[in-house]
Design an enzyme around this catalytic site. Structure first.
Site, PDB file in Angstrom:
ATOM      1  N   GLU A   1     -24.404 -18.466  16.369  1.00 37.33           N
ATOM      2  CA  GLU A   1     -23.542 -19.241  15.470  1.00 37.33           C
ATOM      3  C   GLU A   1     -23.049 -20.474  16.206  1.00 37.33           C
ATOM      4  O   GLU A   1     -22.802 -20.417  17.418  1.00 37.33           O
ATOM      5  CB  GLU A   1     -22.348 -18.401  15.038  1.00 37.33           C
ATOM      6  CG  GLU A   1     -22.733 -17.227  14.171  1.00 37.33           C
ATOM      7  CD  GLU A   1     -21.499 -16.543  13.589  1.00 37.33           C
ATOM      8  OE1 GLU A   1     -21.251 -16.705  12.398  1.00 37.33           O
ATOM      9  OE2 GLU A   1     -20.797 -15.870  14.359  1.00 37.33           O
TER      10      GLU A   1
ATOM     11  N   PHE B   1       0.804  -1.223   0.000  1.00 34.76           N
ATOM     12  CA  PHE B   1       0.000   0.000   0.000  1.00 34.76           C
ATOM     13  C   PHE B   1       0.840   1.278   0.000  1.00 34.76           C
ATOM     14  O   PHE B   1       0.315   2.365  -0.214  1.00 34.76           O
ATOM     15  CB  PHE B   1      -0.966   0.002   1.176  1.00 34.76           C
ATOM     16  CG  PHE B   1      -1.844  -1.223   1.224  1.00 34.76           C
ATOM     17  CD1 PHE B   1      -2.295  -1.808   0.044  1.00 34.76           C
ATOM     18  CD2 PHE B   1      -2.223  -1.798   2.430  1.00 34.76           C
ATOM     19  CE1 PHE B   1      -3.088  -2.948   0.065  1.00 34.76           C
ATOM     20  CE2 PHE B   1      -3.021  -2.934   2.460  1.00 34.76           C
ATOM     21  CZ  PHE B   1      -3.451  -3.515   1.277  1.00 34.76           C
TER      22      PHE B   1
ATOM     23  N   HIS C   1     -24.739  -5.574  12.188  1.00 36.15           N
ATOM     24  CA  HIS C   1     -25.852  -6.400  11.713  1.00 36.15           C
ATOM     25  C   HIS C   1     -27.104  -6.270  12.610  1.00 36.15           C
ATOM     26  O   HIS C   1     -28.210  -6.065  12.119  1.00 36.15           O
ATOM     27  CB  HIS C   1     -25.458  -7.876  11.662  1.00 36.15           C
ATOM     28  CG  HIS C   1     -24.208  -8.161  10.890  1.00 36.15           C
ATOM     29  ND1 HIS C   1     -23.818  -7.410   9.818  1.00 36.15           N
ATOM     30  CD2 HIS C   1     -23.257  -9.116  11.030  1.00 36.15           C
ATOM     31  CE1 HIS C   1     -22.680  -7.898   9.333  1.00 36.15           C
ATOM     32  NE2 HIS C   1     -22.322  -8.932  10.061  1.00 36.15           N
TER      33      HIS C   1
END
Ligand code: BG6
Length: 519
Positions: free
Chosen positions: A244, A112, A268
């Site tokens: 999960e 970068f 979320h």
């Protein structure tokens, strides 16, 4: 630095915005993917690009440029994409689709800070505009740790890559985490805003790309029967669960110090909550939708006693899918003293007329009983039951459950008479399942979102105000937990893998006379 950037408008001739039934097909364009070796790029982004091509939704000259610190040629990059597509794509592999797509693949090696690499990237894009007709329209997808966002967008600017000329566009796509608190989120937003105009920054919250999440809007606003009871007169409380069964896998480097609340609740779950609680927008343009979501997030309040209205835990060893699994502290790369939570539950209120007094309980955890995401709207009991008390002993509260995943659909639970001569009422469920009503399978969230980026269609992407409002909600909770860690008063409570989280989360609801649903 150049002047204030402005968004170039790009009209896609294949798209008639008035008729949403027409397939939405991206116009001439390409994508530059930073972070091609990462999990997200391999499992989600590359397969989604292939799936879009396979569905005929990408332009024939679409280009994909990989950028990474690897000594690869274009063919090596094509091989990486090929393997990822073979393993993770949703649609079948078709040689002719693949061949056409792969002709637009290029690879630019470099890191970068490498000016030559960014010059090379510019030349590559110019070559693609000539050879593939990408028309100068490119999206820069930063599938890299956020600490590098600033450097990369700076490089894009300095090498003339962010500049949009007449009739062409440049967009930047960023993945969460959008900072780790309000201050860092602001910094991040500022560094993006210095280079790209607001309308050219696409923040991906992949939950917004899920069919069932969008269906919350369809269910609420396309029907007459839900909205009249969607308020504190009828709703007792709302539970939003994202459970999960997996652990943190190989993501210790990302996860430690982040934890369940930052990883999932900040984005979320608060987005889900906003969609469930917001007022009806005047239309579905990005502006209108975001405005309503922002109003909800701005009205969120925390209970006074954060020790009683939040819970956090860490998974211990236990069982998952019949297999013995290790605890969080034994995962590779996790320090034994880590206080990062793998489970978080919080109680929130919304201070407006519609929701006054209705608690919203949000929870997320890893290594729980099973993988399930759902929104459960639990209604108050009927004000009067004209039955003998024993008839309704087994009747609980009416509940509407939006099943986000798996088994996408909607369930309504209500009381019904048990067949027989006596009056006995028990809970029954009525189900709508996507699989049973529609033949088409749902596209992956990333397919939808990448296509929206190429179309410049922003409703499903959170704006920086939403991100900042979400951090404003979470910051006091994170500070409270950090204080507890510092003074040794409390730490995340262990829970055995394969169970439903720490006992403190159950106590948190029990204090309100409620229990968590067992989805
Ligand atoms: C990501 C989180 O945003 O969502 C992960 O960083 C989590 O920790 C993932 O596992 C879950 O996504 P999905 O779509 O499988 O529910």
């Amino acid at each position: 630095m150049t002047g204030t950037p402005t968004e170039a408008t790009h009209a896609n001739p294949l798209r008639d915005p008035e008729d949403r039934r027409l397939p939405r097909i991206a116009g001439p364009s390409g994508m530059v993917l930073f972070g091609v070796t990462g999990d997200l790029a391999r499992k989600k982004v590359m397969p989604a690009i292939y799936d879009l091509a396979n569905r005929g939704l990408l332009p024939p000259g679409f280009s994909l440029v990989g950028f990474a610190r690897r000594d690869w040629a274009d063919q090596d990059f094509a091989q990486i994409v090929h393997d990822s597509v073979k393993e993770h794509a949703r649609t079948e592999f078709r040689e002719e689709v693949w061949r056409q797509l792969a002709e637009g693949f290029r690879f630019v090696p470099g890191d970068f800070s490498d000016d030559l690499a960014f010059d090379n990237l510019r030349r590559t894009i110019e070559e693609l505009d000539q050879a593939r007709g990408t028309g100068g329209n490119h999206a820069f997808y930063l599938s890299i740790p956020p600490k590098f966002f600033g450097d990369v967008v700076q490089q894009l600017q300095e090498h003339g890559l962010s500049r949009q000329t007449d009739g062409s566009w440049r967009r930047v796509v960023v993945e969460k985490p959008f900072g780790h608190d309000l201050a860092s989120a602001r910094e991040l937003n500022d560094s993006l805003a210095q280079v790209f105009p607001t309308g050219s920054v696409f923040r991906i919250d992949h939950y917004l790309g899920k069919e069932t999440v969008q269906n919350i809007l369809a269910m609420r606003f396309a029907n007459a029967m839900f909205e009249p009871i969607w308020n504190s007169n009828y709703v007792d409380h709302v539970q939003i669960t994202m459970a999960e069964d997996i652990g943190i896998g190989g993501r210790a480097g990302y996860y430690d110090g982040i934890g369940a609340a930052r990883d999932v609740i900040q984005n979320h779950l608060l987005q889900l909550m906003a969609l469930v609680a917001m007022e009806e927008p005047s239309d579905f343009r990005a502006e209108s939708l975001r405005r309503e979501k922002e109003k909800v997030l701005a009205a969120v309040s925390l209970p006074r006693r954060l020790d009683l209205s939040t819970a956090r835990g860490q998974y211990d060893d236990g069982w998952s899918g019949g297999v013995r699994v290790q605890g969080f502290h034994d995962e590779e790369g996790i320090p034994k003293a880590s206080t990062t939570e793998t489970y978080a539950a919080i109680k929130l209120g919304i201070d407006n007329r519609r929701w006054a007094g209705v608690p919203f309980y949000l929870r997320h955890g890893k290594r729980l009983g099973r993988r399930v995401t759902e929104v459960a709207v639990v209604f108050k009991r009927a004000p009067h039951l004209p039955f003998h008390a024993s008839a309704t002993e087994e009747l609980t509260q009416n509940t509407l459950v939006v099943r986000v995943q798996p088994d996408e659909g909607l369930t309504i639970r209500f009381g019904s008479k048990v067949p027989g001569t006596s009056m006995e009422i028990r809970d029954v469920t009525m189900d709508f399942a996507y699989g049973g009503s529609f033949t088409e399978s749902s596209p992956e969230a990333y397919e939808r979102l990448i296509l929206d980026v190429l179309l410049g269609d922003p409703p499903l992407f959170p704006r920086h105000e939403e991100v900042e409002l979400s951090w404003k909600i979470l910051d006091p909770i994170l500070e409270h937990w950090a204080r507890q860690d510092r003074n040794g008063k409390a730490k995340p409570e262990p829970y055995p893998a394969g169970t439903w989280g720490p006992a403190s989360a159950d106590k948190m609801l029990a204090r309100d006379g409620r229990t968590w649903r067992r989805p």
